[in-house]
Each structure stands twice: as C-alpha cells, then as structure tokens.
Design a protein around this motif. Sequence first.
Motif, PDB file in Angstrom:
ATOM      1  N   ARG A  60       0.834  -1.205   0.000  1.00 38.28           N
ATOM      2  CA  ARG A  60       0.000   0.000   0.000  1.00 38.28           C
ATOM      3  C   ARG A  60       0.872   1.259   0.000  1.00 38.28           C
ATOM      4  NH1 ARG A  60      -2.679   3.271   3.850  1.00 38.28           N
ATOM      5  NH2 ARG A  60      -1.778   2.101   5.569  1.00 38.28           N
TER       6      ARG A  60
ATOM      7  N   GLN B 223       0.678   7.023  -6.332  1.00 39.93           N
ATOM      8  CA  GLN B 223      -0.553   7.791  -6.531  1.00 39.93           C
ATOM      9  C   GLN B 223      -0.464   9.175  -5.891  1.00 39.93           C
ATOM     10  OE1 GLN B 223      -2.902   6.659  -8.426  1.00 39.93           O
ATOM     11  NE2 GLN B 223      -2.211   4.545  -8.612  1.00 39.93           N
TER      12      GLN B 223
ATOM     13  N   ARG C 268      -0.298  10.032  -2.839  1.00 39.31           N
ATOM     14  CA  ARG C 268      -1.119  10.209  -1.640  1.00 39.31           C
ATOM     15  C   ARG C 268      -0.264  10.633  -0.445  1.00 39.31           C
ATOM     16  NH1 ARG C 268      -3.202   4.922  -2.352  1.00 39.31           N
ATOM     17  NH2 ARG C 268      -4.894   4.912  -3.847  1.00 39.31           N
TER      18      ARG C 268
ATOM     19  N   ARG D 136       9.442  -4.353 -21.251  1.00 37.96           N
ATOM     20  CA  ARG D 136       8.369  -3.352 -21.267  1.00 37.96           C
ATOM     21  C   ARG D 136       8.098  -2.915 -19.823  1.00 37.96           C
ATOM     22  NH1 ARG D 136       5.282   0.435 -23.452  1.00 37.96           N
ATOM     23  NH2 ARG D 136       3.046   0.230 -23.199  1.00 37.96           N
TER      24      ARG D 136
ATOM     25  N   THR E 118       4.650  -4.105 -14.637  1.00 41.31           N
ATOM     26  CA  THR E 118       3.403  -3.380 -14.839  1.00 41.31           C
ATOM     27  C   THR E 118       2.615  -3.247 -13.549  1.00 41.31           C
ATOM     28  OG1 THR E 118       1.408  -3.318 -16.201  1.00 41.31           O
ATOM     29  CG2 THR E 118       2.143  -5.476 -15.518  1.00 41.31           C
ATOM     30  N   ARG E 119       1.571  -2.409 -13.591  1.00 36.46           N
ATOM     31  CA  ARG E 119       0.630  -2.177 -12.484  1.00 36.46           C
ATOM     32  C   ARG E 119       1.345  -1.769 -11.193  1.00 36.46           C
ATOM     33  NH1 ARG E 119      -3.652  -6.009 -14.285  1.00 36.46           N
ATOM     34  NH2 ARG E 119      -4.276  -4.969 -16.196  1.00 36.46           N
TER      35      ARG E 119
ATOM     36  N   ASP F 106      -4.021  -6.462 -21.636  1.00 34.67           N
ATOM     37  CA  ASP F 106      -4.278  -5.178 -20.964  1.00 34.67           C
ATOM     38  C   ASP F 106      -3.098  -4.713 -20.120  1.00 34.67           C
ATOM     39  OD1 ASP F 106      -4.657  -7.299 -19.235  1.00 34.67           O
ATOM     40  OD2 ASP F 106      -6.211  -6.299 -18.061  1.00 34.67           O
ATOM     41  N   ARG F 107      -2.372  -5.670 -19.541  1.00 32.74           N
ATOM     42  CA  ARG F 107      -1.291  -5.261 -18.647  1.00 32.74           C
ATOM     43  C   ARG F 107      -0.050  -4.752 -19.382  1.00 32.74           C
ATOM     44  NH1 ARG F 107       0.247 -11.099 -16.036  1.00 32.74           N
ATOM     45  NH2 ARG F 107       0.754 -12.185 -17.950  1.00 32.74           N
TER      46      ARG F 107
ATOM     47  N   PHE G 168      -0.288  -2.357 -21.537  1.00 35.63           N
ATOM     48  CA  PHE G 168      -0.537  -0.970 -21.918  1.00 35.63           C
ATOM     49  C   PHE G 168      -0.981  -0.139 -20.728  1.00 35.63           C
ATOM     50  CE2 PHE G 168      -1.383  -3.521 -25.694  1.00 35.63           C
ATOM     51  CZ  PHE G 168      -0.683  -2.836 -26.676  1.00 35.63           C
ATOM     52  N   GLU G 169      -0.671   1.138 -20.827  1.00 37.37           N
ATOM     53  CA  GLU G 169      -1.309   2.096 -19.930  1.00 37.37           C
ATOM     54  C   GLU G 169      -2.640   2.453 -20.558  1.00 37.37           C
ATOM     55  OE1 GLU G 169       0.555   5.493 -17.502  1.00 37.37           O
ATOM     56  OE2 GLU G 169       1.828   5.213 -19.244  1.00 37.37           O
ATOM     57  N   MET G 170      -3.697   2.409 -19.763  1.00 32.89           N
ATOM     58  CA  MET G 170      -5.022   2.706 -20.316  1.00 32.89           C
ATOM     59  C   MET G 170      -5.658   3.888 -19.595  1.00 32.89           C
ATOM     60  SD  MET G 170      -6.454  -1.054 -21.222  1.00 32.89           S
ATOM     61  CE  MET G 170      -5.934  -1.911 -19.779  1.00 32.89           C
TER      62      MET G 170
ATOM     63  N   PRO H  63      -0.989  10.942 -11.312  1.00 37.64           N
ATOM     64  CA  PRO H  63      -1.622   9.813 -10.643  1.00 37.64           C
ATOM     65  C   PRO H  63      -3.073   9.661 -11.081  1.00 37.64           C
ATOM     66  CG  PRO H  63      -0.523  11.223  -9.077  1.00 37.64           C
ATOM     67  CD  PRO H  63      -0.528  11.944 -10.379  1.00 37.64           C
ATOM     68  N   ARG H  64      -3.449   8.425 -11.300  1.00 37.96           N
ATOM     69  CA  ARG H  64      -4.825   8.181 -11.729  1.00 37.96           C
ATOM     70  C   ARG H  64      -5.677   7.687 -10.581  1.00 37.96           C
ATOM     71  NH1 ARG H  64      -2.969   4.384 -15.752  1.00 37.96           N
ATOM     72  NH2 ARG H  64      -0.963   5.193 -15.182  1.00 37.96           N
ATOM     73  N   GLU H  65      -6.892   7.260 -10.909  1.00 39.58           N
ATOM     74  CA  GLU H  65      -7.822   6.820  -9.866  1.00 39.58           C
ATOM     75  C   GLU H  65      -7.248   5.643  -9.098  1.00 39.58           C
ATOM     76  OE1 GLU H  65     -11.498   6.038 -11.716  1.00 39.58           O
ATOM     77  OE2 GLU H  65     -11.734   8.090 -12.402  1.00 39.58           O
ATOM     78  N   VAL H  66      -7.658   5.540  -7.862  1.00 38.17           N
ATOM     79  CA  VAL H  66      -7.131   4.495  -6.995  1.00 38.17           C
ATOM     80  C   VAL H  66      -7.690   3.142  -7.426  1.00 38.17           C
ATOM     81  CG1 VAL H  66      -6.965   3.752  -4.606  1.00 38.17           C
ATOM     82  CG2 VAL H  66      -7.204   6.165  -5.159  1.00 38.17           C
ATOM     83  N   PRO H  67      -6.817   2.142  -7.655  1.00 42.68           N
ATOM     84  CA  PRO H  67      -7.332   0.806  -7.947  1.00 42.68           C
ATOM     85  C   PRO H  67      -8.153   0.294  -6.768  1.00 42.68           C
ATOM     86  CG  PRO H  67      -4.988   0.947  -8.414  1.00 42.68           C
ATOM     87  CD  PRO H  67      -5.374   2.203  -7.714  1.00 42.68           C
TER      88      PRO H  67
ATOM     89  N   ALA I 176      -6.296  -1.243  -3.632  1.00 42.26           N
ATOM     90  CA  ALA I 176      -5.576  -0.252  -2.848  1.00 42.26           C
ATOM     91  C   ALA I 176      -6.548   0.633  -2.088  1.00 42.26           C
ATOM     92  CB  ALA I 176      -4.701   0.591  -3.768  1.00 42.26           C
ATOM     93  N   SER I 177      -7.650   0.937  -2.742  1.00 40.74           N
ATOM     94  CA  SER I 177      -8.647   1.779  -2.108  1.00 40.74           C
ATOM     95  C   SER I 177      -9.192   1.107  -0.852  1.00 40.74           C
ATOM     96  CB  SER I 177      -9.769   2.036  -3.103  1.00 40.74           C
ATOM     97  OG  SER I 177     -10.814   2.674  -2.474  1.00 40.74           O
TER      98      SER I 177
ATOM     99  N   TRP J  47      -7.673  -1.073   1.088  1.00 40.37           N
ATOM    100  CA  TRP J  47      -6.675  -1.014   2.160  1.00 40.37           C
ATOM    101  C   TRP J  47      -6.673   0.378   2.775  1.00 40.37           C
ATOM    102  CZ3 TRP J  47      -2.265  -3.112  -1.380  1.00 40.37           C
ATOM    103  CH2 TRP J  47      -2.513  -4.462  -1.646  1.00 40.37           C
ATOM    104  N   TYR J  48      -6.787   1.353   1.909  1.00 36.79           N
ATOM    105  CA  TYR J  48      -6.633   2.715   2.387  1.00 36.79           C
ATOM    106  C   TYR J  48      -7.785   3.096   3.299  1.00 36.79           C
ATOM    107  CZ  TYR J  48      -5.012   7.501   2.137  1.00 36.79           C
ATOM    108  OH  TYR J  48      -4.511   8.730   2.450  1.00 36.79           O
TER     109      TYR J  48
ATOM    110  N   GLN K 172      -7.848   1.704   6.783  1.00 36.88           N
ATOM    111  CA  GLN K 172      -6.971   2.329   7.758  1.00 36.88           C
ATOM    112  C   GLN K 172      -7.521   3.660   8.264  1.00 36.88           C
ATOM    113  OE1 GLN K 172      -3.817   1.341   8.906  1.00 36.88           O
ATOM    114  NE2 GLN K 172      -4.335  -0.649   8.050  1.00 36.88           N
TER     115      GLN K 172
END
Lengths: 354, 139
Positions: free
Chosen positions: A202, A209, A211, A238, A258-259, B90-91, B93-95, B111-115, B118-119, B121-122, B125
């Motif tokens: 996290r 992100q 945060r 990649r 990735t990710r 899909d993995r 590429f950045e989408m 930074p993009r939207e929280v997956p 992760a959201s 977990w966040y 807390q």
Amino acid sequence: MKTAAILVLGSPAPAYSFLASDNGQASGCSGDIAGIPLSCIEILGASILQRTMQRFADAGVNLFTILADASLLKVIKLANVMPGWLVKINSFQGDADVWPAIERSLQIDFANEINNVFLIKLGAYAEFDPNAVLQFAQNNNDQAAVRVYDTLGSVGIWLFKQSANLEAAAKEFQNHGQDSSLKTYFFDGYVNRLSRMQDLRRFVMDVFQSRCSAYPQGNEVRAGVWIDDGAQVHKQARIVPPAYIGKNTRVGPASLITRSSSIERDCNVDYGTVIEDSCVLAGTYIGTGLDLTHSVVCGNMLIHLNQNLVMEIKDEILIGTNVTSRLRGVFRRHDKKAVAKHKDEHPTHWKGIL
Amino acid sequence: MKTGRPVLVMQLPSRLNLSEAREFLPEVMAVLRSDRPHIVFDFSEVQQIDSAGVEMLLKCLERVMSLDGDLKLAALTPQASVILELTRVDRLFEMFATVDTAVESFRGFTPREVPEAASTWYTAQLPGNGRAGRDRLAG
C-alpha cells in the motif's frame, strides 16, 4: 536549540511482516523478512528508517541514536542506514532492556545540553512536521512530554524535555496504558503503520498515486518510470508506468513490469517474466518466464497478498537470492570440490548455485 | 518529468478484425518513422475486436518499443476491455478513460484513480471518525 532523535528498532514491538488472518488477528509469517524489520527494508530505494531520519534531519535534528536489538545491528549496518549523518548505534538485549537503554540514551542526550529529544518507536511511517510538535509543546506552557497521535491512535513518536516524567512515558511506550500527564499532539497527515505485509504494498501504491509526500529514488526517465543508478533495462523489456527499478537491477529481455510494481536494488528479473502489482525486494532473482502477481518477494520467500500466503521456494532456478550473471558463469565452471572449498568464504554468493 | 514531443492520436475502426487490421496496420506503420513516437489509440468507437485486432496491437507496440516510444490506449469500450483482459494484453498498456488524459500523461506523470484493492486497504486504515485536527490539544 539542539534537538536529537532516538529511533528504536526491533523489540518490544518490531514492525515485522505480518499477514492478516481471517479473524483479523495478525499471524506471523515467520517473524520477519530475511531477519529484517519492515522499517529497515528498502522500499522505492529508501527504507522507512532512512525516510524518517531524512524527515527529522530536514527539520533540523542534528543528532541521531539508533537503538536496536543486538541481533539487528549487523542488519542495520548492512542496510546502510547512516548516509552521512551523525548517528550513534546502541544495542539492547531482549525486551526487558529496551526502556533502560532508552533512558540511558535520553540521559546522555540531556547531559550534552540537548533540549529536545524525539523518541521514535519505528514501525509506522508518519508524515508530520517535527517543528510543529516542538511549537505545540512550546505553546502549551513548554510541555515536558508530548505524544504524537493520528486518528487511529499513537504513531509511536514522543517528544521529551529534560524535565519530563519518564515513568509515564515508559508506561505508554511499553503499551501498558496511557498516561494523562502527557499532552497529545494530533495530526491529520499521512500515516502507514506497516503492521502487515499489505501495508508495504500500500505504501508503494500511495507513493505512486501521490497520496503521500514520499518519492521514489532515482531518475524519472520517462513519465512515471523511475530508474536508479546502474540499473539495466533491456530494450525489449516493457515497463508500464508507474514503476520503479532500483540500483544495479537488471531487467531481462521480453519481461514486463506493470501495475505499479517496484523492483529494488541488486535484483535480476530474467527473460520473459511478468511482474504485475508486486514488489520485489532487494537482492532477489526472479527466474525465466514467471508470472508474478499481487506479491512481495524477498530472496526465496514469496508473500502472496491476495492468497494471504507465505511460501519459501527452495528451487532457486525459479526465485531466490540474486547472483550476478558474472558470478554464475564463474561458479558454474568450478567442480563441486572447488565449490566446497570456497563455500565458507562467500556463503551468500554460493546460495542458489549448487 | 516533462516532454514536449508531439502525441499522435489514432482513431481505431469500430470492427477491429482481420480485414480492418490489415488496412489499419500499414497506416500506423507509415507514421512510425520518427524517433521515440508517442501514440494514443482511441478505442471509443471499437465495438468488436478479435485475435487479429489484438495481434495488430501487439505489432504496433513492438514497433513503437523498437523506436523507444510509447503506445497508450484511451476510451476503451466494455467490449474491447473484456477482450484485452481475456487475452491478458491489458497489462502491457497504460489505459486511460479519455484521450485527453492519455495525451496529458505523455507530458508528465499524473496519478490516476485508486485501484479497487488499494482503495480498500486505504479506507480500512482511515475510518474517518473526525477526531483529526492539526494542533488540537487533548489528553
């Protein structure tokens, strides 16, 4: 005005890696990751210990003392946690010796005419301003002892002055209750308690992100991709942003990172391997053609976050401690007798080759 | 990290099958001559995509990577998303939700939207009991 910081590692409540069990209680995955507390493990190029020290150094703290269990001293030295600051390292033997060791350090600091001493029980990563705590203490009749809290409770940080009642602090430090004589400084900044392995992942996500204010080390070679010194990324590999590749790490051809994955220093990701939503900790070898997802890997230990599972993988062809390709080549040419002869000299290098 | 290179946005056909891919691929290859090309594929009209379409995407990515550039996908329709996820492409590429955000991402990391994971977990807390307050005195 002189300010010092005492950072306590290991006992009594080490920030070792834990996985959450079904009943919500933490269950030990084997006590630690390769004998290293989470706060000493490099994440995105710097450990929580380093980041905490940096925060205090930026706030003008000019003397650090690290108190660690005797078994961790070697680890701290290996982890290179003293990058240029004045740092004393002291040890204690077991839980019972922790508070006496802290008291000794506090007395030494006060004897050296240091006015304010921060005590940090390492484990949580908290983004607060030490100067704000000092100001808070000053605004409250020059308060002798202040504890730092966030919405969930203590973040393991206290501020003491020479006149502080250390008995009350000792009680709270050892989690034997709270003492109302300590003033509480609340802050609403970012805190990651790093009490579970998921928290480590996290933290990486939170940095990517934005945060929190922590930042990956190294250079941002293209938008969202940080690569540290000496890293080698094959042209056919990649890397999908955001991602971090640590110092002297090698990413082989046809591999995919990735990710929001991070690969720390001295790792080797071999041909065609996919690292997805994972953290690879320092000095790890990831074999050819693997598909690593939702995991944290350190040496031959794989922690799968979705399955809540810890596995020790004994086949180091798959996953293990990294050995540079040069050493592999040299060692492979040796016969078993020669290997046995040199085994004692370089035990870590030999691991995974025989 | 800022870059001022031009970004090329290409609209994909609604049916990304063998015949369409055969027509589309040479068009893409023709523009892939510059060093470090920055390309965004706009999927907003794609209603059908098959293995030939996926193969075409991979060929484009291979070519872009060989030129040290990057290829990003934007405005994916549900149909396209499912196929890319199914084939695990899909993995690679950045989408992005929109073409604009995809183009903007070449300018600098945003930074993009929280997956979802992760959201979870966040928020776990941070129960948000409203006790937080800077410099607030208690105890």
